[in-house]
Scaffold this active site. Structure first.
Site, mmCIF file in Angstrom:
data_model
loop_
_atom_site.group_PDB
_atom_site.id
_atom_site.type_symbol
_atom_site.label_atom_id
_atom_site.label_comp_id
_atom_site.label_asym_id
_atom_site.label_seq_id
_atom_site.Cartn_x
_atom_site.Cartn_y
_atom_site.Cartn_z
ATOM 1 N N HIS A 31 0.758 -1.248 0.000
ATOM 2 C CA HIS A 31 0.000 0.000 0.000
ATOM 3 C C HIS A 31 0.789 1.299 0.000
ATOM 4 C CE1 HIS A 31 -3.633 -2.303 0.404
ATOM 5 N NE2 HIS A 31 -3.140 -2.919 1.469
ATOM 6 N N HIS A 130 -3.233 -2.995 8.117
ATOM 7 C CA HIS A 130 -4.320 -3.286 7.177
ATOM 8 C C HIS A 130 -4.884 -1.978 6.646
ATOM 9 C CE1 HIS A 130 -7.867 -5.134 5.413
ATOM 10 N NE2 HIS A 130 -8.619 -4.284 6.086
#
Length: 140
Positions: A31, A130
């Site tokens: 990410h 996450h």
């Protein structure tokens, strides 16, 4: 061979502490990319070996155009609680890569689009582990 109880506790503690670091490394890989562009989705996802657990092309993957430090700071003073997540106090530029074909890796093809959004992440022991999503607007 017998392992003393204290040594076993020490080993278990080390394993628990190491786990967020492994999850943090995976989070960074999946990410964070401050040099990402809309046209690089296919190449970056392939180079970083991003796919689902069962070896399929990931439907959507979001890259935060930032370095690690500002994103990690969301787990502290740069973020606030958002359910079981943390939301950023400031918006981030992101690239959302969406799958445009139905094949298996490494032939995944993505369409990238850039946005500026607040982000929601899950933190463990002060580390992002996450990416939960991006939010256009938070209600106060």
């Amino acid at each position: 061979m017998r392992i003393p109880f204290a040594c076993m506790l020490l080993l278990l503690s080390a394993a628990v502490l190491a786990q967020p670091n492994e999850r943090y490394k995976k989070f960074i890989n999946q990410h964070i990319n401050n040099k990402m562009s809309e046209k690089r989705c296919d190449q970056v996802i392939r180079d970083r070996d991003i796919k689902t657990i069962n070896n399929k092309c990931k439907e959507t993957n979001t890259f935060i155009l930032s370095t690690n430090k500002p994103v990690k700071a969301i787990c502290g003073k740069a973020g606030k609680p958002f359910g079981q997540m943390r939301k950023s106090l400031q918006p981030f530029p992101i690239i959302v890569c969406k799958l445009k074909n139905n094949v298996r890796p490494p032939r995944c093809q993505y369409r990238g689009k850039q946005y500026t959004r607040y982000i929601a992440i899950k933190c463990e022991n002060g580390f992002p582990v996450h990416y939960d999503g991006d939010i256009v607007h938070f209600e106060n």
